[in-house]
Every structure is written in structure tokens, then in C-alpha cells.
Design a protein around this motif. Structure first.
Motif, short mmCIF file in Angstrom:
data_model
loop_
_atom_site.label_atom_id
_atom_site.label_comp_id
_atom_site.label_asym_id
_atom_site.label_seq_id
_atom_site.Cartn_x
_atom_site.Cartn_y
_atom_site.Cartn_z
N SER A 1 0.80 -1.23 0.00
CA SER A 1 0.00 0.00 0.00
C SER A 1 0.83 1.27 0.00
O SER A 1 0.29 2.37 -0.09
CB SER A 1 -0.93 0.01 1.22
N GLN A 2 2.16 1.15 0.15
CA GLN A 2 3.01 2.32 0.10
C GLN A 2 3.36 2.63 -1.35
O GLN A 2 2.94 1.94 -2.28
CB GLN A 2 4.28 2.08 0.93
N SER A 3 4.14 3.69 -1.56
CA SER A 3 4.56 4.03 -2.92
C SER A 3 6.01 4.46 -2.91
O SER A 3 6.59 4.76 -1.86
CB SER A 3 3.68 5.14 -3.51
N ILE B 1 14.33 7.54 4.86
CA ILE B 1 13.48 8.37 4.00
C ILE B 1 12.03 7.90 4.13
O ILE B 1 11.75 6.70 4.16
CB ILE B 1 13.91 8.27 2.52
N SER B 2 11.10 8.85 4.21
CA SER B 2 9.68 8.52 4.24
C SER B 2 9.09 8.69 2.85
O SER B 2 9.57 9.49 2.04
CB SER B 2 8.93 9.41 5.24
N TYR B 3 8.02 7.96 2.57
CA TYR B 3 7.40 7.95 1.25
C TYR B 3 5.90 8.21 1.37
O TYR B 3 5.29 7.97 2.42
CB TYR B 3 7.64 6.61 0.55
N VAL B 4 5.31 8.67 0.27
CA VAL B 4 3.86 8.91 0.21
C VAL B 4 3.15 7.57 0.08
O VAL B 4 3.60 6.69 -0.67
CB VAL B 4 3.51 9.80 -1.01
N THR B 5 2.05 7.38 0.80
CA THR B 5 1.30 6.14 0.66
C THR B 5 0.60 6.13 -0.69
O THR B 5 0.20 7.17 -1.21
CB THR B 5 0.25 5.98 1.77
N ASN B 6 0.45 4.96 -1.25
CA ASN B 6 -0.19 4.85 -2.56
C ASN B 6 -1.66 5.27 -2.53
O ASN B 6 -2.12 5.99 -3.43
CB ASN B 6 -0.05 3.43 -3.11
N PRO B 7 -2.45 4.88 -1.50
CA PRO B 7 -3.84 5.36 -1.45
C PRO B 7 -3.93 6.88 -1.39
O PRO B 7 -4.85 7.47 -1.96
CB PRO B 7 -4.39 4.71 -0.18
#
Length: 872
Positions: free
Chosen positions: A36-38, A460-466
Motif C-alpha cells: 500500500s506504500q509508494s 526516508i519517508s514515502y507517500v502512501t499509494n492510497p
């Protein structure tokens, strides 16, 4: 294919090992399509994903937008953007993915580029060295997962340089050894086409590498001269092959990025040189290193050991070792000295992601290290001890000063790095020729490079895909409904946002944009009319009734009660929406239609071509409107008014607010200023905020919080000039309270003024301009065609941004265009009825195509003559 893979298994592994290692990491982080992450983060999430959405739309639905697009703020050229962001052939993979799965497509592209970097370097080793085939995948993995590519993974547009650089080096060596230019010519031309910015760095290194290799292979002056002529000629031919994109890109840069070129810089170190050594440890990267860190140089222990040993190995001639030392010194100096660093970056210091050329240093260390590895049999014991002593000295220097690197380097990173270094020393120096040493080295390399991937990217943090998918759907659905019901030209504004390139993501004409190839005239115009702007970005978040009308902002999307909806982040407060017609509401998004908008082309007074000298946005907007109407610029559409009351807490009382300097009386107590006014009319009311009133994108930069009637005033926080914010509309008799809360010890109320807008008078005058609209018969992203009636003292007026690429035909004949308001296209015409056609053709594209075509003929003719000569 089966036979090929069997005979070239080492190349297959060179591709697969980096691919699989990174795929495992992405799966571990649950990135789409694995979870679910991107993969979206920083510029990948704020820029590139939107450009990739535009890429799909342009290729499949709107080819006219390849040259020009009105999704780029108010409109802008696109060749420069393509040349920097979108010409990689790997991007074609995105055509296989629907928009909602775009993040998955980007991840696949990233994996392929990692794999290609390994494959390319492995191929170079296979063709130009005597490396044991079993060890080629290990060296390929070192290269494909070096510190630079891991740190710059989010800059996917740069990663093509990683797989093109080994091919350029291969071409140079073949050119020097055999006189054949084909490999160098094709690889350099491809690099120039794929990304001119990274190609610039590759071209610099190609000169350095040619000088290095030609020196090591020197046999005679005649041979050196012959090779130099071949190198220079083939370089020019490569530029000629790519001229069709380089020349229009150059024209685009002259009005965008090139205007920021630095011409003076002091000769000084950018940091203490020994600090560079810390980046040879694994995990030496995090978010704080992105804006202004040191070069990312992690290459693994094996490469570092053998590179150090290279300069001691007697098998290499002194000439080669001296030449390699000079290249090493030049690269090291370039990563420390300001002028050299600036030169590598095309005379512009990077905004974030410093030392972007350090991938070349990584290549150089690994490449020279491989040469040394293949000659280690000639390394004597004392030379091994010297090598170990040099490495130990560097490691001790960092270990003793580890507190200075605590923001990105941990004791764990250093400890594990030292253990792996010791293991590598044992393998390389004393176990290298045993039966299973190749497998042991491969395992060590894969383990060390994998650990660096995990320890670096876990920071590093990433934007969630949802988050990305749901926002895109919430934006695209109302846009598509508007486009299905209205086929005319218009722009769309919104009160929420994800990125400044939302118009590209949802394929609509807007007012927002962020890129490195942005024309400087547009941010300047946004500054003039009170919108947030910066070097490379605009955000149309502070539109007034007047600017909405002028810029054809016919529709507005509003996030209704966005607080419970995490996908719709509030961008701006816009009470003026109650003057527009609400069409519908769906998924928290309300759609409004603005009845006061002017069309893209209309007739107005020819006074528009007079310069506007106003320096504040309120006056600037008034002067534009007065010029359109042919009225005196003294006529005001906004009137400054006073607040009805003011109270000050822990602050000295001020009689005049604009320009006042507020200083806390007690630094330990809260300080605020409460201002109240009750509108005496139903007009719109606006408050101007100077750049010294910093709402801040972070707590460090923020010096104030502003509340309206107890709620935070939604305002895009990053602005460098005065902005206009809407605080009331149709609020006659309703008290409005503005609370200014200081977050620092002091605050300058720069350009802090309340204005009343004269809506009724504006509505009658804008109807007059609307009645003079052009009839648009045909338009697309690069063409506008229609009819217009011009009366005395009038001009053809458009809100198409001025560019030398636009051409005007009046009744089929070429007619000169003029710039008005330092921004838009207009034309002087005598009274009469006219057919007009405004079309865009990129500047310098025609000569670029001619040069490319001529170059192809020259190369084709050369090989044709050569073939006939061989037959004869």
C-alpha cells in the motif's frame, strides 16, 4: 535467446542482482505493486509523477501538448521540460500502466534502470578488462548500487546517466584503440537526447577520460593527433544527431534556467576535505543530506581497497598511475572547491541534491579499482600493508570525529563498515585465488551493498499509494465532468492541492507549476499580481475577483470540510466562491462556475501596451484592468480601509499597522494582535501580507500564525513577495476577527493592509469586455484560431503567455505580436473584422531538425563510401 543467456550468464546476473536486491527492498517497504506504500517521495512525489501523468496524456491523447501546454502554469513551452524530464526511452513502460497504477509503473522503471546500470558496467568489464567472468556481477552490483544512485533514486530522471556512462567510456577506449567511432558516437548522442543536464556532466568527463586514456595508450604524436581529431569530430557529430532537441532546449533555457547562472564565485572549500571520507561508510545518507550534504561516494569495501592499491601496483606504468592520480585529484577537488563544483553544474549551484556529478567519481573509483583487482598478483606484502595503513588512517579519522557526522552517520554504520572492510581485505589480499573466493566476494559485495540500501533508504519517508490514488481520483473526476460539458478554453482553480503540478496530473489548464525549466516571466507576473512564486514555481492560490476574471479562471474546485478527508489538503481561503455558481458536489469536492471570466482572446483598449510601473499587487491589478478598459490608471478598484478595533497582548500598541514592527515585551509569554472589522457592504475584502509575515513551511521559518474568526487562515505558506488573501465576501454586518499570533520574538507587518473591492462596478465593466470576445473556432495546446471585431483604439488581446515561439496570422498573413503587462500576447490592429490564427512552433526547432538531418546524411554517406572502398 536460451543459448545467448547461457553463454552470457554473467551479464544476466549483472542485470538481475541489482534488480532483485532493490525489488526485495521495495517489497520490504510495501511499495506498490508490492503493497500500500509508494515510491513517491520529495521531487518524485512533488514533480515527476505529475510529469509522467502528462507524458501518458500527451502520447496517447494530446500530441499537440508536446510542444506547448496550458497545464504549465498559465501556459509554457514543453521541449525544455521534455529534454530534462521525459525523453528517457524507459518512460515508454508507463504506457502499460493506468493512471491509478502510475506509482507501480515508476517503481518498475526504477528497477529497470538499476538493472541496466549493472548490465552496462558488466558489459564494459567484459569487453575491456580481463575480469574473471564469475566476478563481473559483483563489480556490476558495486556500480549499480553505489551511494550516488541510492541517494538520488528519487531523481529518476538522472539515473539514465548511470547506464549510459559505461557505454561512453567503452566508446572512447574503442576509438583510441581501433579508430572506430560508432560506439562513442551513438552512446553520446543517446545521452544528449535522454537528459541534456546529465549529458553535460558526462561530456566533461568524456574529455577528461579521453585525455587520460589517450595518455596511457600514447605511441606517437601522429597517433595522438589522429585520435584527438576523431574524438572531437565524433563528439560534434553526436551533438549534431541530438541537435533537434538540443537547440530548442537551449532556446528554452535562455528564458528559464539560464537566467540564474552564477558568474562570480570565490575560490574556497565548501567543507573541510576530510568530511568527504565519511561518505565511504554504508548508510551515510538521510533526508538532511538532500539539501546540502557532502558527495555520496559509497562504493563498497572491495572497490575502495583495490582503488587505493592501484597507485602502488608496479604492473601499471608510472605514466598511467600519474594520469589516474591527476584525474582523481581533479574529481576530488571538484567535489570540494566552489568554482569547480559550479562548473560541473553548468554554472548554477544546485537547489538541493548537491554534487550531482559524483556518480562519475563513483564510476571512476570502481573502474580503477577493477583494474587494480586484476593485477593484485603483482602487489607485494609491504604494498598491502601500506594500503591497509591508508585505509585505517581514513577510518580512524572518521571514527575519532564521529560526533561531527552524527546527523547522518551512526556508530552502528561505522562498526559494521569496519567489520566488512576487514573481511574484504582478507578476501582481496589473501584469499582471492582460492576455489570459492569468487562466491565469497560476490556474497560480501551483495551483502554490503544491500545493507547500504536498507540503512540509507530507511531514513526516508514515502507517500502512501492510497494517498496519491485517492487524491488523483478526487481531482480528476470533477475536471472530467467540466471538460465533458464545456469544450471552450478556460482555466481551473482550486482551494486544495497535493502538488504544484496538479494541472499536469489531471490534464487541465490551471495556474500552478513547479519545474527546473520554468520561464522566469511567469513567476515575475505572479509576483506582480500577488500570488506565491519562486525560482521555478508558481501557485495560483490567492486569486481576486479581478485576477480570476483576467486569467479565465472559469471554474473553481473547493474542498468542502477537508479536515476529515486526508487526501484534500487545504490550500487557500476563498470566501469569493459565494459569488460564483455552484454546479455540483461529489466526494468532498464542490465545483463552481465563475460568470465574470474573460475569454482567452478578446478586444480591449490598445493602452495595454503601455508599461505598468506599479510595485504593489493591488495597484498592479487595478492598472491592468484600467488599461484593458482604456480608462485612467488613477481609477481604483480596491480601496484601503482601517480595522474597526485592535487589541495587543504582550505587544506595544500600534496606531499604524502597515510597516509596524512588533516586539514582544516579555519573551517568555505569548504575544498576539487581535484586529476586528465589520464589513459595511457585501463587497469582497482582501488582506495583503508582505514576505516578512512568514507563515512558514516549517517551524524554523515560521514567525506568525494567522487566524480568522478563530480558525487558521488557509494560505500557501511559501511566498517571497507580497500576496493578497481573501478574508470576506457578502459579509455585510458580520464581524470579522483577524488574530495575528507571533511565534518568534518580533514581527514586521510588511505591506499589511486591508482592502475593499468594488464588486458592482467591476461586474458592469467586465461585462463590457466580455461583449468584445473573439469567436474561437478551433484550438488545441499549440494553436488558437478564430474571428474578432476590432474597433477604434483597440487591440487583439490574449492571455496566452508571450513567447518567441508563438506566431500570428491575420487573414492568412503574418502579423507581428506584442507583449502586454510584460507577460501576454497582443497585437495592434486597425478597425475591422479579422480571422486570426495563433500557433506555436518551438524556437530553433527548425535549424535543429536541419542540423540533425544533415548529420545523418554525413554519417550515412561516410559509411556508404567506407563500405564501397572495402568492396573495391
Amino acid at each position: 535467446m536460451k543459448r545467448f543467456l547461457k553463454s552470457n550468464w554473467f551479464l544476466s546476473l549483472s542485470f538481475l542482482l541489482p534488480f532483485v536486491i532493490m525489488a526485495c527492498y521495495f517489497a520490504y517497504r510495501n511499495m506498490a505493486p508490492f503493497g500500500s506504500q509508494s515510491i513517491l517521495t520529495v521531487d518524485m512525489g512533488q514533480q515527476y509523477v505529475d510529469f509522467y501523468a502528462y507524458f501518458k496524456h500527451a502520447i496517447t491523447s494530446d500530441p499537440s501538448s508536446i510542444f506547448y501546454s496550458f497545464s504549465k502554469a498559465l501556459g509554457g513551452e514543453m521541449i525544455g521540460l521534455w529534454a530534462y524530464y521525459l525523453t528517457s526511452p524507459i518512460n515508454l513502460i508507463l504506457l502499460l500502466f493506468p493512471l491509478r497504477s502510475l506509482a507501480s509503473g515508476i517503481l518498475i522503471m526504477t528497477l529497470i534502470k538499476y538493472g541496466l546500470a549493472g548490465l552496462s558496467f558488466g558489459y564494459l568489464l567484459f569487453k575491456r578488462t580481463k575480469t574473471n567472468l564469475a566476478l563481473i556481477p559483483a563489480w556490476a552490483t558495486m556500480y549499480a548500487l553505489n551511494g550516488w544512485i541510492i541517494a538520488n533514486q528519487l531523481n529518476l530522471i538522472w539515473l539514465d546517466a548511470m547506464y549510459m556512462l559505461p557505454l561512453v567510456v567503452l566508446g572512447i577506449e574503442r576509438l583510441v584503440d581501433t579508430g572506430r567511432i560508432r560506439t562513442y558516437l551513438i552512446s553520446l548522442a543517446m545521452m544528449l537526447f535522454i537528459n541534456y543536464y546529465m549529458a553535460y556532466m558526462v561530456c566533461i568527463f568524456s574529455v577528461i577520460y579521453f585525455a587520460y586514456y589517450a595518455t596511457t595508450q600514447y605511441r606517437s604524436k601522429r597517433q595522438l593527433l589522429s585520435n584527438t581529431v576523431r574524438y572531437a569530430g565524433s563528439s560534434l557529430l553526436a551533438g549534431g544527431l541530438a541537435a533537434f532537441i538540443l537547440l530548442p532546449t537551449f532556446a528554452a533555457l535562455l528564458v528559464s534556467k539560464a537566467t540564474y547562472t552564477v558568474t562570480k564565485v570565490k575560490w574556497q572549500f565548501e567543507y573541510q576535505p576530510y568530511k568527504m571520507l565519511a561518505k565511504f561508510f554504508n548508510g551515510s545518507f538521510n533526508f538532511d543530506q538532500m539539501p546540502n550534504g557532502t558527495p555520496n561516494l559509497f562504493v563498497g569495501s572491495v572497490a575502495l581497497i583495490t582503488f587505493t592499491a592501484f597507485f602502488l601496483i608496479p604492473k601499471f606504468r608510472p605514466r598511467q598511475r600519474i594520469a589516474a592520480a591527476l584525474v582523481t585529484a581533479l574529481l576530488a577537488a571538484s567535489m570540494m572547491l566552489k568554482p569547480l563544483d559550479l562548473f560541473w553544474h553548468a554554472m548554477q549551484f544546485p537547489i538541493w541534491y548537491p554534487y550531482r556529478f559524483s556518480f562519475i567519481a563513483c564510476f571512476w573509483i570502481i573502474w580503477i579499482g577493477n583494474h587494480a583487482f586484476n593485477q593484485l598478483d603483482s602487489l607485494r606484502e609491504w604494498m598491502k600493508i601500506v594500503t591497509i595503513a591508508i585505509l585505517a588512517s581514513g577510518a580512524m579519522l572518521i571514527t575519532l570525529n564521529i560526533k561531527r557526522f552524527s546527523n547522518f552517520l551512526t556508530v552502528e554504520n561505522v562498526s559494521i563498515g569496519l567489520i566488512l572492510m576487514v573481511a574484504a581485505i582478507l578476501l582481496v589480499f589473501w584469499v582471492r585465488n582460492t576455489q570459492y573466493s569468487a562466491i565469497a566476494i560476490l556474497i560480501l559485495v551483495c551483502g554490503e551493498m544491500s545493507y547500504n540500501v536498507f540503512s540509507s533508504l530507511n531514513n526516508i519517508s514515502y507517500v502512501t499509494n492510497p494517498n496519491y490514488v485517492n487524491y488523483t481520483q478526487n481531482l480528476k473526476e470533477p475536471v472530467e465532468r467540466i471538460q465533458a460539458s464545456d469544450s471552450s478554453f478556460y482555466r481551473i482553480g482550486k482551494t486544495f492541492y497535493r502538488t504544484k503540478d496538479d494541472p499536469f496530473e489531471a490534464s487541465y489548464n490551471g495556474g500552478d507549476h513547479f519545474s527546473s525549466t520554468f520561464e522566469t516571466a511567469t513567476p515575475k507576473f505572479f509576483e506582480n499580481i500577488g500570488q506565491p512564486d519562486g525560482d521555478g514555481f508558481t501557485e495560483y492560490s490567492n486569486g481576486t475577483m479581478l485576477s480570476d476574471s483576467l486569467l479565465s479562471m472559469k471554474y473553481w474546485l473547493n474542498a468542502n470540510n477537508p479536515n476529515p478527508n486526508q487526501y484534500l489538503q487545504a490550500l487557500t481561503s476563498k470566501p469569493d466562491l459565494n459569488r460564483y455558481q455552484q454546479l455540483n458536489e461529489r466526494n468532498h469536492v464542490q465545483t463552481y462556475q465563475n460568470p465574470f471570466t474573460l475569454p482567452i482572446a478578446f478586444a480591449s483598449s490598445n493602452q495595454i501596451f503601455k508599461p505598468i510601473t506599479a510595485t504593489d499587487p493591488i495597484r498592479y491589478q487595478s492598472d491592468i484592468f484600467n488599461q484593458l478598459l482604456g480608462q485612467s490608471t488613477d481609477r481604483r478598484w480596491f480601496t484601503a480601509i482601517n480595522f474597526d478595533s485592535s487589541t495587543f497582548k504582550n505587544l506595544p500598541r500600534q496606531n499604524n499597522l502597515t510597516g509596524a514592527f512588533l516586539q514582544r515585551k516579555n519573551l517568555l509569554k505569548p504575544a498576539n494582535m487581535m484586529l476586528t472589522f465589520t464589513p459595511k457592504t457585501n463587497d469582497s475584502y482582501y488582506l495583503t501580507l508582505g514576505s516578512a509575515i512568514n507563515l512558514g513551511s516549517s517551524q524554523d521559518s515560521q514567525n506568525v500564525k494567522i487566524y480568522k474568526n478563530g480558525f487558521p487562515l488557509d494560505q500557501y505558506p511559501t511566498y517571497r513577495n507580497t500576496v493578497i488573501t481573501n478574508v470576506a465576501s457578502k459579509d455585510k454586518g458580520k464581524p470579522i476577527t483577524i488574530n495575528i499570533e507571533l511565534t518568534k520574538s518580533s514581527l514586521l507587518l510588511q505591506n499589511f493592509t486591508l482592502y475593499q473591492f468594488h464588486n458592482q462596478r467591476f461586474a458592469s465593466q467586465v461585462k463590457h469586455l466580455q461583449s468584445q470576445s473573439a469567436t474561437i473556432n478551433n484550438f488545441n495546446s499549440a494553436k488558437l484560431q478564430g474571428r474578432i471585431n476590432i474597433k477604434n483604439h483597440q487591440a487583439l488581446t490574449t492571455t496566452v503567455p508571450y513567447s518567441k515561439g508563438w506566431h500570428l496570422l491575420i487573414n492568412g498573413k503574418t502579423h507581428p505580436i506584442k507583449k502586454w503587462s510584460d507577460m501576454f500576447i497582443g497585437a495592434d490592429l486597425t478597425p475591422g473584422k479579422y480571422h486570426f490564427k495563433l500557433y506555436y512552433w518551438p524556437p530553433l526547432l527548425t535549424p535543429g531538425l536541419l542540423i540533425t538531418g544533415t548529420t545523418i546524411l554525413i554519417i550515412g554517406g561516410y559509411y556508404l563510401v567506407k563500405r564501397r572502398h572495402k568492396r573495391a
